[in-house]
Design a protein around this motif. Structure first.
Motif, PDB file in Angstrom:
ATOM      1  N   ILE A  12       0.862  -1.181   0.000  1.00 33.24           N
ATOM      2  CA  ILE A  12       0.000   0.000   0.000  1.00 33.24           C
ATOM      3  C   ILE A  12       0.901   1.235   0.000  1.00 33.24           C
ATOM      4  CG2 ILE A  12      -1.795   1.283   1.221  1.00 33.24           C
ATOM      5  CD1 ILE A  12      -2.560  -1.393   2.576  1.00 33.24           C
ATOM      6  N   GLY A  13       0.730   2.103  -0.990  1.00 34.89           N
ATOM      7  CA  GLY A  13       1.519   3.323  -1.079  1.00 34.89           C
ATOM      8  C   GLY A  13       0.785   4.496  -0.464  1.00 34.89           C
ATOM      9  N   ILE A  14       1.463   5.246   0.381  1.00 26.11           N
ATOM     10  CA  ILE A  14       0.904   6.423   1.051  1.00 26.11           C
ATOM     11  C   ILE A  14       1.770   7.624   0.713  1.00 26.11           C
ATOM     12  CG2 ILE A  14       0.329   7.481   3.284  1.00 26.11           C
ATOM     13  CD1 ILE A  14      -1.410   5.076   2.664  1.00 26.11           C
ATOM     14  N   GLY A  15       1.130   8.732   0.317  1.00 27.27           N
ATOM     15  CA  GLY A  15       1.859   9.960   0.024  1.00 27.27           C
ATOM     16  C   GLY A  15       2.037  10.188  -1.464  1.00 27.27           C
ATOM     17  N   ALA A  16       2.448  11.398  -1.811  1.00 26.03           N
ATOM     18  CA  ALA A  16       2.610  11.791  -3.208  1.00 26.03           C
ATOM     19  C   ALA A  16       3.632  10.893  -3.893  1.00 26.03           C
ATOM     20  CB  ALA A  16       3.046  13.246  -3.299  1.00 26.03           C
ATOM     21  N   SER A  17       3.297  10.418  -5.072  1.00 29.33           N
ATOM     22  CA  SER A  17       4.138   9.613  -5.971  1.00 29.33           C
ATOM     23  C   SER A  17       4.307   8.167  -5.537  1.00 29.33           C
ATOM     24  CB  SER A  17       5.519  10.250  -6.191  1.00 29.33           C
ATOM     25  OG  SER A  17       6.384   9.968  -5.113  1.00 29.33           O
ATOM     26  N   SER A  18       3.808   7.787  -4.367  1.00 31.19           N
ATOM     27  CA  SER A  18       4.033   6.425  -3.881  1.00 31.19           C
ATOM     28  C   SER A  18       3.284   5.416  -4.759  1.00 31.19           C
ATOM     29  CB  SER A  18       3.595   6.288  -2.429  1.00 31.19           C
ATOM     30  OG  SER A  18       2.201   6.494  -2.313  1.00 31.19           O
ATOM     31  N   ILE A  19       3.847   4.209  -4.829  1.00 36.84           N
ATOM     32  CA  ILE A  19       3.289   3.153  -5.677  1.00 36.84           C
ATOM     33  C   ILE A  19       2.831   1.995  -4.810  1.00 36.84           C
ATOM     34  CG2 ILE A  19       3.749   1.542  -7.566  1.00 36.84           C
ATOM     35  CD1 ILE A  19       5.921   3.409  -8.550  1.00 36.84           C
ATOM     36  N   GLY A  20       1.655   1.476  -5.115  1.00 34.95           N
ATOM     37  CA  GLY A  20       1.140   0.288  -4.459  1.00 34.95           C
ATOM     38  C   GLY A  20       1.085  -0.885  -5.428  1.00 34.95           C
ATOM     39  N   LYS A  21       1.205  -2.077  -4.882  1.00 34.11           N
ATOM     40  CA  LYS A  21       1.054  -3.315  -5.654  1.00 34.11           C
ATOM     41  C   LYS A  21       0.067  -4.187  -4.904  1.00 34.11           C
ATOM     42  CE  LYS A  21       3.848  -6.847  -5.223  1.00 34.11           C
ATOM     43  NZ  LYS A  21       2.970  -8.034  -4.978  1.00 34.11           N
ATOM     44  N   VAL A  22      -1.122  -4.293  -5.441  1.00 33.08           N
ATOM     45  CA  VAL A  22      -2.195  -5.019  -4.768  1.00 33.08           C
ATOM     46  C   VAL A  22      -2.819  -5.994  -5.756  1.00 33.08           C
ATOM     47  CG1 VAL A  22      -4.420  -4.829  -3.596  1.00 33.08           C
ATOM     48  CG2 VAL A  22      -2.668  -3.083  -3.224  1.00 33.08           C
ATOM     49  N   GLY A  23      -2.727  -7.286  -5.443  1.00 33.28           N
ATOM     50  CA  GLY A  23      -3.284  -8.280  -6.350  1.00 33.28           C
ATOM     51  C   GLY A  23      -2.653  -8.170  -7.719  1.00 33.28           C
ATOM     52  N   ASP A  24      -3.492  -7.967  -8.727  1.00 36.64           N
ATOM     53  CA  ASP A  24      -2.997  -7.902 -10.106  1.00 36.64           C
ATOM     54  C   ASP A  24      -2.917  -6.473 -10.633  1.00 36.64           C
ATOM     55  OD1 ASP A  24      -5.686  -7.330 -10.366  1.00 36.64           O
ATOM     56  OD2 ASP A  24      -6.074  -8.787 -11.957  1.00 36.64           O
ATOM     57  N   VAL A  25      -2.749  -5.488  -9.735  1.00 32.49           N
ATOM     58  CA  VAL A  25      -2.636  -4.104 -10.189  1.00 32.49           C
ATOM     59  C   VAL A  25      -1.457  -3.406  -9.514  1.00 32.49           C
ATOM     60  CG1 VAL A  25      -5.124  -3.906 -10.574  1.00 32.49           C
ATOM     61  CG2 VAL A  25      -4.162  -3.094  -8.434  1.00 32.49           C
ATOM     62  N   TYR A  26      -0.894  -2.446 -10.238  1.00 31.34           N
ATOM     63  CA  TYR A  26       0.005  -1.439  -9.673  1.00 31.34           C
ATOM     64  C   TYR A  26      -0.731  -0.110  -9.764  1.00 31.34           C
ATOM     65  CZ  TYR A  26       3.915  -4.727 -10.217  1.00 31.34           C
ATOM     66  OH  TYR A  26       4.749  -5.814 -10.142  1.00 31.34           O
ATOM     67  N   ALA A  27      -0.614   0.706  -8.722  1.00 35.64           N
ATOM     68  CA  ALA A  27      -1.280   2.006  -8.720  1.00 35.64           C
ATOM     69  C   ALA A  27      -0.360   3.040  -8.106  1.00 35.64           C
ATOM     70  CB  ALA A  27      -2.588   1.941  -7.938  1.00 35.64           C
ATOM     71  N   GLN A  28      -0.222   4.184  -8.779  1.00 32.91           N
ATOM     72  CA  GLN A  28       0.674   5.237  -8.307  1.00 32.91           C
ATOM     73  C   GLN A  28      -0.100   6.512  -8.023  1.00 32.91           C
ATOM     74  OE1 GLN A  28       3.836   6.499 -10.982  1.00 32.91           O
ATOM     75  NE2 GLN A  28       5.084   7.200  -9.265  1.00 32.91           N
ATOM     76  N   ASN A  29       0.208   7.136  -6.893  1.00 27.08           N
ATOM     77  CA  ASN A  29      -0.390   8.413  -6.536  1.00 27.08           C
ATOM     78  C   ASN A  29       0.164   9.541  -7.398  1.00 27.08           C
ATOM     79  OD1 ASN A  29      -2.005   7.390  -4.529  1.00 27.08           O
ATOM     80  ND2 ASN A  29      -0.718   8.074  -2.832  1.00 27.08           N
ATOM     81  N   ALA A  30      -0.590  10.628  -7.455  1.00 21.20           N
ATOM     82  CA  ALA A  30      -0.144  11.831  -8.153  1.00 21.20           C
ATOM     83  C   ALA A  30       1.213  12.264  -7.619  1.00 21.20           C
ATOM     84  CB  ALA A  30      -1.152  12.958  -7.962  1.00 21.20           C
ATOM     85  N   ARG A  31       2.095  12.708  -8.519  1.00 21.82           N
ATOM     86  CA  ARG A  31       3.457  13.066  -8.121  1.00 21.82           C
ATOM     87  C   ARG A  31       3.524  14.455  -7.489  1.00 21.82           C
ATOM     88  NH1 ARG A  31       7.736  10.254  -9.984  1.00 21.82           N
ATOM     89  NH2 ARG A  31       9.024  12.134 -10.013  1.00 21.82           N
ATOM     90  N   ASP A  32       2.753  15.416  -7.973  1.00 19.73           N
ATOM     91  CA  ASP A  32       2.879  16.782  -7.448  1.00 19.73           C
ATOM     92  C   ASP A  32       1.937  16.982  -6.257  1.00 19.73           C
ATOM     93  OD1 ASP A  32       0.364  18.613  -8.547  1.00 19.73           O
ATOM     94  OD2 ASP A  32       0.798  16.872  -9.801  1.00 19.73           O
ATOM     95  N   LEU A  33       2.357  17.825  -5.352  1.00 23.55           N
ATOM     96  CA  LEU A  33       1.622  17.997  -4.103  1.00 23.55           C
ATOM     97  C   LEU A  33       0.237  18.594  -4.297  1.00 23.55           C
ATOM     98  CD1 LEU A  33       4.107  19.143  -1.306  1.00 23.55           C
ATOM     99  CD2 LEU A  33       3.297  16.873  -1.902  1.00 23.55           C
ATOM    100  N   ASP A  34       0.104  19.499  -5.238  1.00 23.68           N
ATOM    101  CA  ASP A  34      -1.197  20.152  -5.420  1.00 23.68           C
ATOM    102  C   ASP A  34      -2.254  19.147  -5.870  1.00 23.68           C
ATOM    103  OD1 ASP A  34      -0.175  22.574  -4.672  1.00 23.68           O
ATOM    104  OD2 ASP A  34       0.103  23.327  -6.719  1.00 23.68           O
TER     105      ASP A  34
END
Length: 460
Positions: A326-348
Motif C-alpha cells: 500500500i503506497g501512502i503519500g505523493a508519488s508512492s506506488i502500491g502493488k495489490v493483487g494484479d494491479v500497480y497504482a501510483q499516486n499523483a506526483r505533485d503535491l497540489d
C-alpha cells in the motif's frame, strides 16, 4: 578464484552495458497509464487473501537541501511548516486505504522513504506512526521489518532513539561518497563523523540492521578516491551496503544539469571502480546478494538468498515482497493483487484528491495473464538466478519452449558468452552473468523497445 575474478569480466560488461530496467516491478512504471481505472485497485484490495501480510510504503518528499544526482520525487525547502498539511493529508489517506482492506491482515513490512523522512519533527513522526497503528495491525518487532531512510546530516543520536521507540528496526543511510571534492560537486557535504554517530546510535538502540548506500560514477571519482570511501565503510561495518551506478539523465532529472559532465569518470574508470568495489567488499567478508547489493553473512538478506526466498520490490531486494503493498503519500506506488497504482506526483494534485475524499491514484496498470507470467519469470531470474521451466509450466499452464521460443533464441548468445547455462529444462545465471542479470531478465520483457529503453539507466 576470487569473487571479483568470477563476477567481473570487463569484456562482457562492456559488451552488454546497455540501458535496462532494474525490475523493482514488472511491468515497470514506464507502462503505467493515466487511463488506469482506480476501481480495479479497490476490487483488488477487497479481494485479497485475508491471511496474507501487508506492506506499507510512506513517501515524505521534503529535503532541507537538494542533492544534484538525485532522481527521486522530492521538494527542497527549509520551511518545516510544509510538513503539517502534508501529514494531515497522509493521515486521511491512511484511513481511506484502511477502509478498503481487511485490517486484520498483519503489516509485516513498513518503509518511510523520501525525500528525507526525518524532515518531520519528532512529534510529527510520533503522530504519523500513531495514525498508522490506529488503522493497521502492526505486528511485533521480532516478526516485522520496519525501515526508514535517514540523512545523517540532520539525524542526532536522540533522533535515532526516537525512531527505535516508534518501532523502526532498520535504517538506511545515504552516504554516496566521503570524498570532499565529490561531495561539493553533488551538493551533499557529509562528514564521516556524522555517519558514524548515526551508526553507533543505531547499534546502541538495538536496530536489527543498518544499510549504507554508495554511488559510483559521480564527478571527480577515481579508483583511489572511492577505495578510501570503501575502506571507511568497511571500518564501520554496516549490515548491508548498496553500491549503485550513477545514472546521468539530465533530460529526465533537471537537477542533474547542475553536474559538470566533463568531471564524470569515463566508462573505463567506472568499470575499474566497480571492480574495486567487488574486491574490497568480498575481502571484508560481505556476501554479494545481486546487482549492487552486499550483506554480511548473518543478515536476513543473505539468509533469504541462501534459502531461495529472496524477493524484489520498489525498495530493492527484500524478504517481504510477496505482501500486498500500500503506497501512502505523493508519488508512492502500491502493488495489490494484479494491479500497480501510483499516486499523483505533485503535491497540489495529491492534496486536491485527498481533500475531496478520494484516493490520489493518478496512474497504474492492471496486469494481464501474460504480465503475471513474465513477472514471475523475471523475478525468479532477478532474485534466484535460476529458472526451472517445469515450475513455470505448472504454475501458469503453458508450454515454456513454445511460449518463449523467441526469448530462448535471444538467450543463446548469452549462453555462448558464458553469462548463463541454458538446458532443455533450466536457465541458470552463471557467475560471469550475475552482474548482468538485468540483461538476462530483460529478454523476457515484452514492452522493451528503443523508445522505452532511453527511460532506464545503464545496466553497469
Amino acid at each position: 578464484m576470487t569473487l571479483a575474478a568470477t563476477l567481473f569480466r570487463p569484456d562482457l560488461l562492456e559488451r552488454y552495458n546497455a540501458n535496462g530496467p532494474r525490475y523493482t516491478s514488472y511491468p515497470t512504471a514506464v507502462q503505467f497509464t493515466d487511463a488506469f481505472d482506480p476501481a480495479h485497485y479497490h476490487r483488488a484490495a477487497q479481494e485479497g487473501d485475508p491471511h496474507a501480510g501487508l506492506s506499507l510504503y510512506v513517501h515524505i518528499p521534503f529535503c532541507d537541501t537538494v542533492c544534484f544526482y538525485c532522481g527521486c520525487n522530492k521538494i527542497a525547502t527549509k520551511n518545516r511548516a510544509h510538513a503539517r498539511p502534508y501529514l494531515d493529508r497522509m493521515k486521511r489517506e491512511l484511513a481511506m486505504q484502511a477502509a478498503l482492506f481487511d485490517t486484520a491482515r498483519p503489516v509485516t513490512q513498513l518503509h518511510w522513504g523520501g525525500g528525507t523522512p526525518t524532515f518531520l519533527s519528532h512529534d510529527e513522526m510520533r503522530e504519523l506512526m500513531a495514525a498508522t497503528a490506529e488503522h493497521f495491525a502492526l505486528v511485533p518487532d521480532e516478526r516485522a521489518e520496519y525501515s526508514i531512510e535517514v540523512d545523517s546530516r540532520e539525524a542526532s543520536a536522540q533522533t535515532i532513539g526516537l525512531l527505535r521507540e516508534l518501532g523502526f528496526n532498520r535504517l538506511s543511510l545515504g552516504v554516496q561518497d566521503f570524498d570532499e571534492r565529490v561531495q561539493r560537486a553533488i551538493n551533499r557535504v557529509q562528514l564521516r563523523d556524522m555517519t558514524e554517530t548515526v551508526l553507533d546510535a543505531a547499534r546502541a538502540h538495538g536496530f536489527k540492521s543498518v544499510s549504507v548506500d554508495l554511488i559510483y560514477g559521480l564527478p571527480h571519482q577515481s579508483v583511489d578516491s572511492f577505495t578510501r570511501t570503501l575502506d571507511a565503510i568497511v571500518d564501520m561495518r554496516p549490515d548491508r551496503v548498496s553500491v549503485f551506478g550513477y545514472a546521468h539523465m539530465p533530460a529526465l532529472f533537471k537537477m542533474q544539469r547542475q553536474i559538470d559532465e566533463s568531471a564524470l569518470p569515463s566508462p573505463a574508470v567506472r568499470l575499474a571502480i566497480l571492480e574495486r568495489v567487488i574486491e574490497r567488499m568480498s575481502e571484508a567478508g560481505y556476501v554479494y546478494i545481486g546487482m549492487d547489493h552486499f550483506a554480511l553473512p548473518d543478515d536476513e538478506l543473505t539468509r533469504a538468498l541462501e534459502a531461495g526466498t529472496l524477493q524484489r520490490n520498489f525498495q530493492g531486494y527484500s524478504t517481504h515482497a510477496d505482501c500486498d503493498l500500500i503506497g501512502i503519500g505523493a508519488s508512492s506506488i502500491g502493488k495489490v493483487g494484479d494491479v500497480y497504482a501510483q499516486n499523483a506526483r505533485d503535491l497540489d494534485t495529491y492534496a486536491a484528491s485527498i481533500d475531496s475524499g478520494q484516493l490520489a491514484i493518478a496512474r497504474g496498470v492492471r496486469l494481464s495473464a501474460d504480465d503475471l507470467l513474465r513477472r514471475d519469470v523475471i523475478m525468479r531470474v532477478m532474485c534466484g538466478g535460476a529458472l526451472d521451466f517445469g515450475d513455470i509450466e505448472q504454475a501458469h499452464g503453458i508450454g515454456f519452449h513454445a511460449h518463449f521460443a523467441d526469448e530462448l533464441a535471444r538467450l543463446a548468445p548469452m549462453a555462448g558468452d558464458g553469462l548463463i547455462d541454458l538446458t532443455r529444462e533450466r536457465l541458470t545465471v552463471l557467475p560471469a552473468g550475475r552482474m548482468l542479470v538485468r540483461n538476462v531478465a530483460s529478454v523476457f520483457d515484452r514492452y522493451l523497445g528503443q523508445a522505452t529503453l532511453q527511460r532506464f539507466s545503464r545496466t553497469i
